[in-house]
Motif scaffolding. Structure first.
Motif, mmCIF file in Angstrom:
data_model
loop_
_atom_site.group_PDB
_atom_site.id
_atom_site.type_symbol
_atom_site.label_atom_id
_atom_site.label_comp_id
_atom_site.label_asym_id
_atom_site.label_seq_id
_atom_site.Cartn_x
_atom_site.Cartn_y
_atom_site.Cartn_z
ATOM 1 N N PHE A 5 -27.309 77.240 57.432
ATOM 2 C CA PHE A 5 -28.423 77.698 56.601
ATOM 3 C C PHE A 5 -29.223 78.751 57.374
ATOM 4 N N ASP A 6 -29.747 79.733 56.670
ATOM 5 C CA ASP A 6 -30.593 80.761 57.275
ATOM 6 C C ASP A 6 -32.026 80.231 57.303
ATOM 7 N N LEU A 7 -32.499 79.865 58.493
ATOM 8 C CA LEU A 7 -33.799 79.211 58.621
ATOM 9 C C LEU A 7 -34.850 80.064 59.314
ATOM 10 N N GLU A 8 -34.530 81.337 59.586
ATOM 11 C CA GLU A 8 -35.487 82.169 60.329
ATOM 12 C C GLU A 8 -36.756 82.431 59.527
ATOM 13 N N SER A 9 -36.625 82.887 58.298
ATOM 14 C CA SER A 9 -37.809 83.153 57.473
ATOM 15 C C SER A 9 -38.536 81.859 57.124
ATOM 16 N N LEU A 10 -37.782 80.782 56.934
ATOM 17 C CA LEU A 10 -38.393 79.489 56.654
ATOM 18 C C LEU A 10 -39.281 79.061 57.817
ATOM 19 N N ALA A 11 -38.770 79.205 59.036
ATOM 20 C CA ALA A 11 -39.545 78.815 60.220
ATOM 21 C C ALA A 11 -40.827 79.636 60.326
ATOM 22 N N LYS A 12 -40.746 80.927 60.056
ATOM 23 C CA LYS A 12 -41.933 81.785 60.111
ATOM 24 C C LYS A 12 -42.948 81.387 59.048
ATOM 25 N N THR A 13 -42.459 81.069 57.865
ATOM 26 C CA THR A 13 -43.360 80.679 56.786
ATOM 27 C C THR A 13 -44.042 79.351 57.093
ATOM 28 N N CYS A 14 -43.282 78.394 57.596
ATOM 29 C CA CYS A 14 -43.869 77.101 57.961
ATOM 30 C C CYS A 14 -44.952 77.284 59.017
ATOM 31 N N LYS A 15 -44.671 78.135 59.999
ATOM 32 C CA LYS A 15 -45.636 78.359 61.074
ATOM 33 C C LYS A 15 -46.885 79.061 60.546
ATOM 34 N N ARG A 16 -46.695 80.026 59.652
ATOM 35 C CA ARG A 16 -47.838 80.770 59.102
ATOM 36 C C ARG A 16 -48.725 79.867 58.250
ATOM 37 N N LEU A 17 -48.089 79.019 57.439
ATOM 38 C CA LEU A 17 -48.848 78.148 56.548
ATOM 39 C C LEU A 17 -49.255 76.834 57.212
ATOM 40 N N LYS A 18 -48.719 76.609 58.427
ATOM 41 C CA LYS A 18 -48.942 75.339 59.131
ATOM 42 C C LYS A 18 -48.541 74.151 58.250
#
Length: 336
Positions: A296-309
Protein backbone atom coordinates in the motif's frame (compact mmCIF):
# COMPACT_ATOMS: atom_id res chain seq x y z
CA UNK A 1 -21.52 -15.48 13.43
CA UNK A 2 -22.19 -19.15 13.90
CA UNK A 3 -20.99 -18.74 17.51
CA UNK A 4 -22.54 -16.65 20.28
CA UNK A 5 -19.20 -14.91 20.82
CA UNK A 6 -15.68 -14.91 19.43
CA UNK A 7 -13.90 -18.00 20.79
CA UNK A 8 -10.74 -17.60 22.85
CA UNK A 9 -7.36 -18.02 21.15
CA UNK A 10 -6.77 -21.17 23.19
CA UNK A 11 -9.89 -22.73 21.65
CA UNK A 12 -8.34 -22.75 18.16
CA UNK A 13 -8.67 -24.72 15.98
CA UNK A 14 -12.45 -24.73 16.32
CA UNK A 15 -12.53 -28.35 15.16
CA UNK A 16 -9.86 -30.77 16.34
CA UNK A 17 -9.39 -32.20 12.84
CA UNK A 18 -8.73 -28.77 11.26
CA UNK A 19 -5.26 -27.20 10.79
CA UNK A 20 -3.55 -25.39 13.68
CA UNK A 21 -5.18 -22.13 14.84
CA UNK A 22 -7.88 -22.31 12.16
CA UNK A 23 -11.29 -20.74 12.74
CA UNK A 24 -13.26 -22.48 10.01
CA UNK A 25 -16.99 -22.28 10.49
CA UNK A 26 -16.92 -19.12 12.60
CA UNK A 27 -18.80 -16.94 10.11
CA UNK A 28 -22.25 -17.32 8.60
CA UNK A 29 -20.88 -15.76 5.40
CA UNK A 30 -17.58 -17.62 4.94
CA UNK A 31 -16.78 -15.85 1.66
CA UNK A 32 -16.08 -12.64 3.64
CA UNK A 33 -14.11 -14.13 6.51
CA UNK A 34 -13.24 -11.42 9.05
CA UNK A 35 -14.80 -8.82 6.74
CA UNK A 36 -18.06 -10.00 8.33
CA UNK A 37 -17.14 -7.51 11.07
CA UNK A 38 -17.89 -4.69 8.62
CA UNK A 39 -21.66 -4.91 8.68
CA UNK A 40 -23.92 -1.93 8.02
CA UNK A 41 -24.09 -0.73 11.63
CA UNK A 42 -20.32 -0.91 12.08
CA UNK A 43 -19.72 0.96 8.83
CA UNK A 44 -22.24 3.67 9.70
CA UNK A 45 -20.70 4.16 13.15
CA UNK A 46 -17.23 4.44 11.62
CA UNK A 47 -18.34 6.99 9.04
CA UNK A 48 -20.01 9.15 11.71
CA UNK A 49 -17.02 9.06 14.04
CA UNK A 50 -14.15 9.32 11.56
CA UNK A 51 -15.23 11.61 8.69
CA UNK A 52 -14.70 15.13 10.03
CA UNK A 53 -12.58 17.24 7.65
CA UNK A 54 -13.20 15.63 4.25
CA UNK A 55 -9.47 15.09 3.61
CA UNK A 56 -9.06 12.19 1.19
CA UNK A 57 -5.92 10.15 0.60
CA UNK A 58 -5.59 7.32 -1.91
CA UNK A 59 -3.43 4.37 -0.91
CA UNK A 60 -2.64 2.81 -4.29
CA UNK A 61 0.73 2.65 -5.97
CA UNK A 62 0.69 2.97 -9.76
CA UNK A 63 0.17 -0.41 -11.39
CA UNK A 64 3.55 0.01 -13.07
CA UNK A 65 5.44 1.07 -9.92
CA UNK A 66 7.45 -2.14 -9.49
CA UNK A 67 9.84 -3.04 -12.33
CA UNK A 68 11.24 -5.68 -12.44
CA UNK A 69 8.46 -7.52 -10.66
CA UNK A 70 9.10 -8.89 -7.19
CA UNK A 71 9.45 -12.66 -6.85
CA UNK A 72 9.53 -13.05 -10.64
CA UNK A 73 6.03 -11.71 -11.19
CA UNK A 74 5.02 -10.29 -14.55
CA UNK A 75 5.24 -6.52 -14.79
CA UNK A 76 2.48 -4.19 -15.92
CA UNK A 77 2.12 -3.80 -19.69
CA UNK A 78 -0.02 -1.42 -21.70
CA UNK A 79 -0.93 -1.27 -25.37
CA UNK A 80 -2.62 1.89 -26.67
CA UNK A 81 -4.90 1.15 -29.64
CA UNK A 82 -5.35 3.77 -32.36
CA UNK A 83 -8.94 3.34 -33.60
CA UNK A 84 -8.35 5.10 -36.93
CA UNK A 85 -10.00 6.35 -39.05
CA UNK A 86 -11.96 7.60 -36.03
CA UNK A 87 -9.92 9.85 -33.77
CA UNK A 88 -10.34 7.52 -30.82
CA UNK A 89 -8.03 5.48 -28.59
CA UNK A 90 -8.51 2.36 -26.49
CA UNK A 91 -5.92 0.68 -24.33
CA UNK A 92 -5.33 -2.89 -23.21
CA UNK A 93 -3.44 -3.65 -20.01
CA UNK A 94 -2.08 -6.88 -18.57
CA UNK A 95 -0.64 -7.23 -15.08
CA UNK A 96 -0.16 -9.59 -12.18
CA UNK A 97 -2.73 -8.70 -9.52
CA UNK A 98 0.09 -8.93 -6.95
CA UNK A 99 2.53 -6.78 -8.90
CA UNK A 100 1.75 -3.52 -7.08
CA UNK A 101 -0.57 -2.50 -4.20
CA UNK A 102 -2.70 -5.56 -3.53
CA UNK A 103 -5.05 -7.54 -1.36
CA UNK A 104 -4.11 -11.18 -0.86
CA UNK A 105 -7.27 -13.26 -1.09
CA UNK A 106 -8.22 -16.61 0.40
CA UNK A 107 -7.11 -18.43 -2.77
CA UNK A 108 -3.56 -17.11 -2.48
CA UNK A 109 -1.89 -18.96 0.39
CA UNK A 110 -2.72 -22.31 1.97
CA UNK A 111 -1.55 -24.23 5.00
CA UNK A 112 1.50 -25.65 3.28
CA UNK A 113 1.80 -28.90 5.24
CA UNK A 114 -1.92 -29.70 5.21
CA UNK A 115 -2.59 -28.32 1.73
CA UNK A 116 -5.80 -26.49 2.67
CA UNK A 117 -6.91 -22.96 1.93
CA UNK A 118 -9.53 -21.15 4.03
CA UNK A 119 -12.44 -23.37 5.09
CA UNK A 120 -10.78 -26.50 3.73
CA UNK A 121 -10.64 -25.51 0.06
CA UNK A 122 -7.98 -27.40 -1.95
CA UNK A 123 -5.98 -26.71 -5.08
CA UNK A 124 -8.19 -29.23 -6.85
CA UNK A 125 -11.26 -27.20 -5.86
CA UNK A 126 -9.75 -23.96 -7.13
CA UNK A 127 -8.48 -25.37 -10.41
CA UNK A 128 -11.59 -27.45 -11.05
CA UNK A 129 -14.65 -26.27 -12.94
CA UNK A 130 -17.45 -27.02 -10.47
CA UNK A 131 -17.12 -23.89 -8.27
CA UNK A 132 -15.05 -21.34 -10.19
CA UNK A 133 -15.64 -18.55 -7.63
CA UNK A 134 -14.86 -20.50 -4.45
CA UNK A 135 -12.78 -18.38 -1.99
CA UNK A 136 -12.63 -15.60 -4.59
CA UNK A 137 -12.09 -11.91 -3.84
CA UNK A 138 -15.17 -11.18 -5.95
CA UNK A 139 -17.24 -11.57 -2.76
CA UNK A 140 -15.30 -8.69 -1.20
CA UNK A 141 -15.82 -6.57 -4.31
CA UNK A 142 -19.58 -7.02 -4.15
CA UNK A 143 -19.64 -6.27 -0.41
CA UNK A 144 -16.94 -3.55 -0.48
CA UNK A 145 -14.53 -2.99 2.40
CA UNK A 146 -15.59 0.05 4.40
CA UNK A 147 -14.89 0.83 8.03
CA UNK A 148 -12.56 2.33 10.60
CA UNK A 149 -8.82 1.96 10.12
CA UNK A 150 -5.75 3.18 11.95
CA UNK A 151 -2.12 3.75 11.00
CA UNK A 152 0.86 2.49 12.93
CA UNK A 153 3.61 4.71 11.53
CA UNK A 154 6.46 2.49 12.60
CA UNK A 155 8.95 4.10 10.25
CA UNK A 156 8.42 7.60 11.64
CA UNK A 157 8.55 6.26 15.21
CA UNK A 158 11.79 4.41 14.46
CA UNK A 159 13.39 7.64 13.20
CA UNK A 160 12.24 9.52 16.29
CA UNK A 161 13.55 6.87 18.67
CA UNK A 162 16.86 6.33 16.86
CA UNK A 163 16.26 2.79 15.64
CA UNK A 164 18.34 1.83 12.60
CA UNK A 165 17.38 -0.94 10.23
CA UNK A 166 17.16 -1.89 6.56
CA UNK A 167 14.03 -1.28 4.41
CA UNK A 168 15.28 -3.64 1.71
CA UNK A 169 15.92 -6.62 3.97
CA UNK A 170 14.20 -8.80 6.54
CA UNK A 171 13.50 -6.43 9.44
CA UNK A 172 11.10 -7.63 12.14
CA UNK A 173 8.73 -5.16 13.82
CA UNK A 174 8.06 -6.40 17.31
CA UNK A 175 4.62 -6.52 18.86
CA UNK A 176 5.95 -4.58 21.85
CA UNK A 177 6.99 -1.70 19.58
CA UNK A 178 3.60 -1.68 17.87
CA UNK A 179 1.91 -1.55 21.27
CA UNK A 180 4.17 1.32 22.35
CA UNK A 181 3.09 3.32 19.31
CA UNK A 182 -0.57 2.56 20.01
CA UNK A 183 -0.13 3.81 23.56
CA UNK A 184 1.90 6.90 22.63
CA UNK A 185 -0.53 7.97 19.89
CA UNK A 186 -3.52 7.19 22.14
CA UNK A 187 -5.03 4.89 19.53
CA UNK A 188 -7.84 2.74 20.85
CA UNK A 189 -8.23 -0.28 18.57
CA UNK A 190 -11.75 -1.56 18.11
CA UNK A 191 -13.08 -4.92 16.95
CA UNK A 192 -13.44 -4.79 13.17
CA UNK A 193 -10.76 -2.14 12.61
CA UNK A 194 -8.34 -2.34 9.68
CA UNK A 195 -4.75 -2.37 10.94
CA UNK A 196 -2.28 -0.56 8.66
CA UNK A 197 1.48 -0.52 9.34
CA UNK A 198 3.94 1.81 7.64
CA UNK A 199 7.27 -0.01 7.51
CA UNK A 200 10.69 1.00 6.22
CA UNK A 201 13.99 1.53 7.92
CA UNK A 202 16.54 4.28 8.45
CA UNK A 203 20.12 3.89 7.25
CA UNK A 204 23.46 5.33 8.20
CA UNK A 205 24.73 8.27 6.14
CA UNK A 206 26.82 6.06 3.84
CA UNK A 207 23.80 4.18 2.57
CA UNK A 208 21.72 7.32 2.32
CA UNK A 209 24.34 8.63 -0.05
CA UNK A 210 24.14 5.52 -2.21
CA UNK A 211 20.41 5.41 -2.95
CA UNK A 212 19.27 8.85 -1.83
CA UNK A 213 17.10 7.83 1.10
CA UNK A 214 15.42 10.60 3.06
CA UNK A 215 13.66 10.71 6.39
CA UNK A 216 10.38 9.93 4.61
CA UNK A 217 11.63 6.86 2.72
CA UNK A 218 10.05 3.47 3.22
CA UNK A 219 10.39 0.19 1.33
CA UNK A 220 8.95 1.45 -1.95
CA UNK A 221 10.89 4.72 -1.88
CA UNK A 222 14.09 2.79 -1.22
CA UNK A 223 13.27 0.30 -3.98
CA UNK A 224 12.43 2.97 -6.54
CA UNK A 225 15.54 4.98 -5.77
CA UNK A 226 17.88 1.99 -6.02
CA UNK A 227 19.92 1.50 -9.20
CA UNK A 228 18.91 -1.02 -11.87
CA UNK A 229 21.31 -3.69 -10.64
CA UNK A 230 19.99 -3.46 -7.07
CA UNK A 231 16.38 -3.57 -8.21
CA UNK A 232 17.16 -6.59 -10.37
CA UNK A 233 18.58 -8.46 -7.39
CA UNK A 234 15.59 -7.47 -5.26
CA UNK A 235 13.13 -8.94 -7.74
CA UNK A 236 14.07 -12.46 -6.60
CA UNK A 237 15.06 -11.64 -3.01
CA UNK A 238 12.74 -12.95 -0.31
CA UNK A 239 13.70 -10.49 2.43
CA UNK A 240 11.16 -7.86 3.49
CA UNK A 241 10.43 -5.80 6.62
CA UNK A 242 7.20 -6.43 8.50
CA UNK A 243 5.42 -7.58 11.63
CA UNK A 244 7.46 -10.14 13.57
CA UNK A 245 5.99 -13.61 13.98
CA UNK A 246 5.39 -15.04 17.44
CA UNK A 247 2.72 -16.69 19.53
CA UNK A 248 2.16 -13.36 21.29
CA UNK A 249 1.63 -11.61 17.94
CA UNK A 250 -0.96 -14.17 16.86
CA UNK A 251 -2.75 -14.00 20.21
CA UNK A 252 -2.90 -10.20 19.98
CA UNK A 253 -4.20 -10.24 16.40
CA UNK A 254 -6.90 -12.76 17.31
CA UNK A 255 -7.92 -10.85 20.44
CA UNK A 256 -8.18 -7.57 18.49
CA UNK A 257 -10.28 -9.20 15.72
CA UNK A 258 -9.18 -6.89 12.91
CA UNK A 259 -11.31 -7.00 9.77
CA UNK A 260 -8.14 -6.80 7.66
CA UNK A 261 -4.44 -5.93 7.93
CA UNK A 262 -2.15 -4.10 5.53
CA UNK A 263 1.30 -2.56 5.16
CA UNK A 264 3.52 -0.82 2.63
CA UNK A 265 5.95 -3.76 2.54
CA UNK A 266 5.69 -6.69 0.11
CA UNK A 267 4.47 -9.26 2.64
CA UNK A 268 3.02 -7.42 5.71
CA UNK A 269 4.98 -9.84 7.92
CA UNK A 270 8.77 -9.90 7.97
CA UNK A 271 10.27 -12.44 5.60
CA UNK A 272 11.72 -14.92 5.97
CA UNK A 273 9.63 -15.51 9.11
CA UNK A 274 11.37 -15.45 12.48
CA UNK A 275 9.43 -18.61 13.35
CA UNK A 276 7.65 -20.55 10.60
CA UNK A 277 5.30 -22.04 13.21
CA UNK A 278 3.72 -18.59 13.60
CA UNK A 279 3.96 -17.43 9.97
CA UNK A 280 1.06 -15.06 9.43
CA UNK A 281 0.07 -15.80 5.83
CA UNK A 282 -1.29 -19.30 6.49
CA UNK A 283 -2.82 -18.30 9.83
CA UNK A 284 -4.50 -15.09 8.66
CA UNK A 285 -5.51 -16.10 5.13
CA UNK A 286 -6.07 -19.86 5.37
CA UNK A 287 -6.94 -20.06 9.06
CA UNK A 288 -8.95 -16.96 9.94
CA UNK A 289 -10.06 -15.57 6.61
CA UNK A 290 -8.38 -12.21 7.28
CA UNK A 291 -7.35 -10.23 4.16
CA UNK A 292 -3.71 -9.12 3.94
CA UNK A 293 -2.85 -5.90 2.12
CA UNK A 294 0.65 -5.39 0.76
CA UNK A 295 2.60 -2.62 -0.96
CA UNK A 296 0.00 0.00 0.00
CA UNK A 297 1.16 3.57 -0.69
CA UNK A 298 1.25 5.09 2.80
CA UNK A 299 3.43 8.17 2.30
CA UNK A 300 0.63 10.71 1.85
CA UNK A 301 -1.43 8.96 4.51
CA UNK A 302 1.41 9.31 7.03
CA UNK A 303 1.78 13.02 6.23
CA UNK A 304 -1.94 13.60 6.59
CA UNK A 305 -2.12 11.75 9.91
CA UNK A 306 0.80 13.80 11.21
CA UNK A 307 -0.70 17.09 10.00
CA UNK A 308 -4.11 16.38 11.50
CA UNK A 309 -2.65 14.62 14.57
CA UNK A 310 -5.10 11.81 13.90
CA UNK A 311 -4.21 8.17 13.39
CA UNK A 312 -7.70 6.79 12.77
CA UNK A 313 -9.80 7.38 9.67
CA UNK A 314 -12.57 5.97 7.51
CA UNK A 315 -11.26 3.42 5.03
CA UNK A 316 -12.85 2.33 1.74
CA UNK A 317 -11.62 -0.32 -0.70
CA UNK A 318 -13.38 -1.84 -3.70
CA UNK A 319 -11.34 -4.72 -5.15
CA UNK A 320 -11.70 -5.87 -8.75
CA UNK A 321 -14.84 -7.87 -9.42
CA UNK A 322 -14.31 -10.95 -11.58
CA UNK A 323 -14.89 -14.66 -11.15
CA UNK A 324 -12.15 -16.57 -9.37
CA UNK A 325 -10.02 -13.58 -8.32
CA UNK A 326 -6.94 -14.62 -6.29
CA UNK A 327 -5.73 -11.10 -5.50
CA UNK A 328 -6.60 -7.54 -6.49
CA UNK A 329 -5.39 -3.95 -6.46
CA UNK A 330 -7.15 -2.40 -3.45
CA UNK A 331 -8.59 0.74 -5.03
CA UNK A 332 -8.33 2.08 -1.49
CA UNK A 333 -8.91 5.50 0.06
CA UNK A 334 -8.70 7.00 3.54
CA UNK A 335 -11.20 9.74 4.44
CA UNK A 336 -10.68 12.01 7.48
Amino acid sequence: MNYSKIPEFGELPLKESDPPLSAWGLWKNPALGSLNHLHEIKTLEAAKSEIKTGDRVTLNLPLDAIDPGLLGRQIFQQKVIDKSPSIVNDDIITFNTQGSSQWDGFRHFAYQKEGYFYNGVTQQDIHGKDQPDMNSISAWAKHAIAGRAFLIDYFDWALETGKSYDPLASSPISLSDVQKIIQEKEIRPQEGDILIIRTGKSYGNDYIGVIGLTSSSGYIAAYQQADAATRGSLSSKFEFPGLAQSQETCEWLWKCQYAAVAADSPAFECTPPLDFKWALHPILLAGWGTPIGELFDLESLAKTCKRLKRWTFFFVSIPLNYTGAVASPPNAMAIF
